[in-house]
Design a protein around this motif. Structure first.
Motif, PDB file in Angstrom:
ATOM      1  N   ARG A 337       0.808  -1.216   0.000  1.00 14.70           N
ATOM      2  CA  ARG A 337       0.000   0.000   0.000  1.00 14.70           C
ATOM      3  C   ARG A 337       0.841   1.265   0.000  1.00 14.70           C
ATOM      4  O   ARG A 337       0.430   2.287  -0.521  1.00 14.70           O
ATOM      5  N   HIS A 338       2.025   1.204   0.625  1.00 13.27           N
ATOM      6  CA  HIS A 338       2.810   2.410   0.818  1.00 13.27           C
ATOM      7  C   HIS A 338       4.219   2.216   0.278  1.00 13.27           C
ATOM      8  O   HIS A 338       4.790   1.130   0.384  1.00 13.27           O
ATOM      9  N   PRO A 622      -4.813  -8.425   0.617  1.00 14.06           N
ATOM     10  CA  PRO A 622      -5.392  -7.203   0.042  1.00 14.06           C
ATOM     11  C   PRO A 622      -5.894  -7.394  -1.384  1.00 14.06           C
ATOM     12  O   PRO A 622      -6.933  -6.827  -1.760  1.00 14.06           O
ATOM     13  N   THR A 623      -5.171  -8.185  -2.155  1.00 12.99           N
ATOM     14  CA  THR A 623      -5.608  -8.431  -3.535  1.00 12.99           C
ATOM     15  C   THR A 623      -6.898  -9.236  -3.554  1.00 12.99           C
ATOM     16  O   THR A 623      -7.795  -8.988  -4.390  1.00 12.99           O
ATOM     17  N   ASN A 664      -3.988  -3.587   8.192  1.00 15.18           N
ATOM     18  CA  ASN A 664      -4.251  -3.344   6.771  1.00 15.18           C
ATOM     19  C   ASN A 664      -5.295  -4.319   6.242  1.00 15.18           C
ATOM     20  O   ASN A 664      -6.215  -3.943   5.505  1.00 15.18           O
ATOM     21  N   ASP A 665      -5.115  -5.593   6.611  1.00 11.41           N
ATOM     22  CA  ASP A 665      -6.053  -6.615   6.153  1.00 11.41           C
ATOM     23  C   ASP A 665      -7.452  -6.370   6.718  1.00 11.41           C
ATOM     24  O   ASP A 665      -8.452  -6.506   5.997  1.00 11.41           O
ATOM     25  N   ARG A 698      -3.844   6.116  10.808  1.00 12.12           N
ATOM     26  CA  ARG A 698      -4.109   6.470   9.412  1.00 12.12           C
ATOM     27  C   ARG A 698      -5.471   5.956   8.944  1.00 12.12           C
ATOM     28  O   ARG A 698      -6.134   6.601   8.133  1.00 12.12           O
ATOM     29  N   PHE A 699      -5.918   4.810   9.468  1.00 15.26           N
ATOM     30  CA  PHE A 699      -7.227   4.292   9.094  1.00 15.26           C
ATOM     31  C   PHE A 699      -8.338   5.048   9.816  1.00 15.26           C
ATOM     32  O   PHE A 699      -9.400   5.300   9.239  1.00 15.26           O
ATOM     33  N   ALA A 700      -8.105   5.403  11.072  1.00 16.52           N
ATOM     34  CA  ALA A 700      -9.102   6.185  11.802  1.00 16.52           C
ATOM     35  C   ALA A 700      -9.307   7.546  11.143  1.00 16.52           C
ATOM     36  O   ALA A 700     -10.424   8.083  11.133  1.00 16.52           O
TER      37      ALA A 700
END
Length: 884
Positions: A337-338, A622-623, A664-665, A698-700
């Protein structure tokens, strides 16, 4: 040279190495043949050393004229053969020799010699008799003792001489590396450098052993078999040298086999021709030293030395420098992702060494460097002060072109004024700034080192992704560090792009900086990713059979993933806005990138690359979430539809290998569940996964803006909205806690200390004080004080409109905060917004809902419009919360 020499040497060097079976078989066979020959020459196992060295005996006459009575008596004893009386006869002879006349002495001497001869014969007969009675074990033991004494004892001097010669040659090879290897010389392929090592060491060992044997050992010219066996072994070793590089599991046995073959050859050559050994040994020594110098001088190994402001070595800073080199040149990418600080992975971690500090440690380190495989590269970094860097790079003690560097902190992009003021206000700012400067300087030194190394060692160019100057590599890496302000991060990234416009990583970072918090921003972001892909098409999608240029693989996977996600978000935005055709076009672009990503992952799993193993492993889930999301929102027909559905058909997100493992997942699966239209059960699962994912800031921060979460914010693409209770749970996870005082509101927060000090603890207090007094108390303009009074009156109005009294002070503060955020700052403004028709009221309500996305409050119709205007919820809103 006898057979034991070869066996002892090979066993000494090759014990515990199964790979030496062939060499041992050859040499052991030769040894057995030699030992058998020795046994056949001496079947009884008797020690023949004495008999071989004793002169042959001449016959002694038994008659002697002029003998005395004493001599005659002694002769009688000897003639009798009584060995027990031989001592008495010996004394008689010795007495005559001592005091007799010359003729008598001569006769006694002859008799004494005859006596001694008979004693020797008797002893030999007794030994033969004992040997005939001994078993085969004793015979073998005696034979082995005699053989080792004759053959192995001379080996000690040979070994010492050989080791001395080999050591001298290795030191000469080490010291001559700077002469043999030019500073800018390209490093050879691994297999070629390995061949230089193998052949060079073999020649040096062979030369040392050959010279030592020729100088210390008398050889038997007839023993040709050791030469044949050893030469065969060495030829096999030279043939195996390139093969060894491709079969590393045999690396150690092959190296020991090479040394064993060299030793055997060096010992065997003088066994045939001593003169040839001396001449050939000299040439072998020269050739071996040159080859070893080439192999050592072209290796990829680095010594790092960092000096502080006092000029002395600083071990801690040297370790920091090593850490920065590993970070930029050795760490494998692992996040799809990054983007990371660098995608270079070819710098071996065991190639990095810090020079120890301290006089004794440094002296010992430099002494051992002469004989051990030392690092050809040396990086010396001096930091005369916190803001200056002086770096110098040498290769084999010779300066490298473009290896010197001087940098000052003033040359780097600096933080903006706001960030500087904030840092100055912090009491620990000085220490933090010093540490930050040191970290940045060492990062620059590491980037400079990596770029210089990538010239001779072309493997390091893989992963640089177009970086040609240290500024590009270093400034991008610094921009990725936590704590860097957004304004400075932007300046660093653009400076990196200016230094190397074809460096892909800062180009990706610049695109990622686009504000995608609204639909227009998300559309611009997706288009920018497409342009970036097209710009690097020659590197990311060259013609087959190479689907990507080496070193760009990690960047390609990230870019494919982010393109697919970006266009999927655009699809959601367009679907929510009712643009079906635009949504379908965005879906096709997302699907194309996702299918390309899946194809590359399958190819990398089939042909794994160690440096990409972690990235590929962490990209599977993720994919899978992405493909399931695409399949759930696929058009009825069109390009990529069948391929996406086929790829997603076997992806059960609760399957063990697809269950979330990282935050992330969890966020990826939450997005999939939240985006399913008209599915309240899946929305509950989304909130469950979001509760885990939102522990990452970052998700929040992103979730309230994510179009995948639209069902909790406004309405999803089907016009549906989650129940208020589920929305409240969503907000409890993401939003900050409710306000406790009006001083936490944005207009009042900067002046909270002054207002609190004057005793204005409640909003209603502001109305009684008046505008002029407020302005002087808080040192603000009267117009600002008037806005505060208007806000206080609006707060009072909210309390008056709540006839039921169910709204407490905290709820009214949150409602006031919400109204202020949509520019409703006074009673008159609120009355004007409530004066419209039903459509205007619905628009006003959704404006409140959208603005509340990042707030804890859930502005329901019943708590807002109905309380303020006494209007029930319209039918369109009722339909939005019905689930068929």
């Amino acid at each position: 040279m006898a057979a034991g020499v070869w066996l002892a040497k090979v066993l000494l060097l090759a014990r515990s190495n199964k790979g030496l079976t062939l060499a041992l078989a050859v040499v052991v066979t030769a040894f057995v043949l030699g030992l058998a020959s020795d046994l056949s020459d001496n079947p009884d196992g008797a020690d023949t050393t004495a008999s071989e060295s004793t002169p042959s005996k001449r016959p002694i006459s038994a008659t002697c004229n002029g003998s005395t009575d004493l001599t005659a008596a002694a002769d009688a004893i000897v003639d009798s053969g009584d060995s027990t009386a031989y001592p008495a006869a010996k004394r008689l002879y010795e007495q005559v020799i001592a005091s007799g006349s010359p003729p008598d002495r001569a006769c006694a001497a002859v008799g004494l010699a005859r006596l001694l001869q008979k004693e020797d014969a008797a002893a030999t007969a007794a030994a033969a008799k004992d040997a005939s009675k001994a078993g085969w074990e004793q015979k073998l033991q005696k034979s082995w003792s005699a053989w080792t004494k004759a053959n192995l004892d001379p080996l000690k001097d040979v070994l010492l001489a050989a080791l001395g010669i080999i050591l001298v040659l290795l030191v000469l090879a080490r010291l001559s590396a700077g002469v043999v290897v030019r500073p800018a010389a390209k490093a050879p392929a691994d297999w070629l450098r390995l061949s230089w090592w193998t052949v060079g060491l073999a020649l040096i060992v062979a030369a040392g052993c050959s010279a030592a044997v020729a100088a210390h050992v008398d050889v038997d010219d007839n023993k040709w078999w050791p030469f044949a066996a050893a030469l065969t072994t060495l030829v096999l070793v030279l043939l195996l040298a390139p093969w060894r590089q491709r079969h590393q599991e045999w690396e150690r046995p092959a190296l020991v086999l090479a040394v064993a073959g060299a030793v055997a050859t060096g010992l065997a050559i003088p066994a045939v021709y001593v003169d040839v050994a001396l001449v050939a040994g000299g040439w072998a020594a020269i050739a071996g030293a040159v080859l070893v110098a080439c192999a050592r001088g072209t290796g990829l190994a680095i010594e790092v030395l960092v000096r502080g402001d006092s000029g002395s070595d600083n071990a801690a800073r040297s370790q920091m420098m090593l850490a920065r080199l590993q970070e930029l040149g050795s760490e494998n990418p692992h996040d799809i992702r990054h983007i990371g600080k660098s995608d270079v992975t070819s710098l071996p971690e065991d190639a990095l060494t810090a020079v120890p500090s301290g006089a004794v440690a440094a002296a010992l380190f430099n002494l051992l460097k002469v004989i051990r495989p030392s690092a050809p590269w040396r990086v010396t970094v001096s930091l005369p002060d916190d803001a200056t860097l002086v770096a110098d790079i040498t290769r084999n003690r010779i300066a490298v072109p473009a290896g010197s560097l001087v940098v000052r902190a003033a040359d780097l992009p600096s933080a903006d004024a706001d960030a500087t003021d904030s840092a100055t206000a912090n009491g620990d700012a000085a220490d933090a700034s010093e540490l930050s400067n040191l970290d940045e300087m060492l990062t620059i030194a590491a980037a400079h080192t990596l770029l210089v190394l990538s010239g001779p060692h072309e493997d390091l160019q893989e992963g640089l992704c177009g970086a040609t100057r240290w500024q590009a590599l270093a400034l991008h890496a610094i921009s990725r560090r936590p704590g860097v302000s957004d304004s400075r991060k932007s300046a660093l990234v653009h400076a990196a792009i200016d230094a190397s416009p074809r460096y892909l990583l800062p180009r990706m970072a610049a695109v990622n900086a686009i504000d995608d918090s609204d639909p227009d921003g998300r559309s611009r972001y997706a288009e920018a990713l497409n342009r970036l892909w097209d710009d690097f098409d020659a590197d990311l999608s060259p013609t087959k059979p190479d689907p990507v240029r080496r070193g760009y693989e990690a960047a390609k996977l990230r870019l494919l993933y982010n393109r697919s996600i970006a266009w999927m978000n655009v699809r959601l935005d367009r679907a929510i806005a009712g643009d079906a055709e635009g949504g379908a076009d965005a879906w096709r672009k997302s699907a194309k990138a996702a299918l390309g990503l899946r194809e590359r992952l399958i190819a990398l799993e089939a042909n794994p690359t160690p440096s990409l193993a972690a990235l590929v492993g962490e990209s599977v889930r993720p994919t899978a979430f992405l493909l399931r999301d695409l399949a759930a929102h696929a058009p009825e027909f069109g390009q990529h539809v069948d391929a996406v559905k086929s790829a997603a058909s076997n992806l059960d997100l609760n399957r063990d290998d697809l269950k979330p493992q990282t935050r992330n997942d969890y966020y990826g699966r939450a997005c999939f569940y939240a985006a399913v239209p008209n599915a309240p059960d899946e929305w509950k699962l989304a909130v469950r996964d979001l509760r885990v994912a939102a522990t990452a800031p970052r998700f929040a921060e992103w979730a309230p803006q994510d179009p995948s979460m639209a069902v909790f914010i406004l309405r999803n693409e089907g016009g549906k909205r989650a129940h208020d209770d589920l929305i409240k749970e969503f907000k409890e996870i993401l939003a900050p806690g409710p306000l406790t005082t009006y001083l936490e509101l944005e207009p009042f927060e900067p002046y909270a200390k002054a207002l609190k000090g004057y005793g204005l603890l409640h909003l209603s207090d502001l109305v009684g004080v008046g505008r002029e007094k407020l302005a002087s108390t808080a040192s603000v303009h009267p117009s600002v004080a008037q806005q505060w009074v208007e806000a206080a009156l609006l707060y009072d109005l909210l309390g008056q409109l709540d006839e039921t009294g169910e709204q407490d002070e905290a709820t009214r503060l949150q409602l006031l905060q919400l109204l202020l955020s949509v520019d409703v700052t006074s009673r008159a403004h609120l009355v004007a917004r409530l004066a419209g028709d039903e459509a205007a009221l619905i628009a006003f309500y959704f404006e409140l809902v959208k603005e509340a996305a990042t707030l804890r409050i859930v502005p329901t119709w019943e708590e807002t419009i109905k309380v303020w205007k006494r209007v029930d919820k319209p039918k369109p809103l009722l339909d939005a919360t019905k689930y068929d």
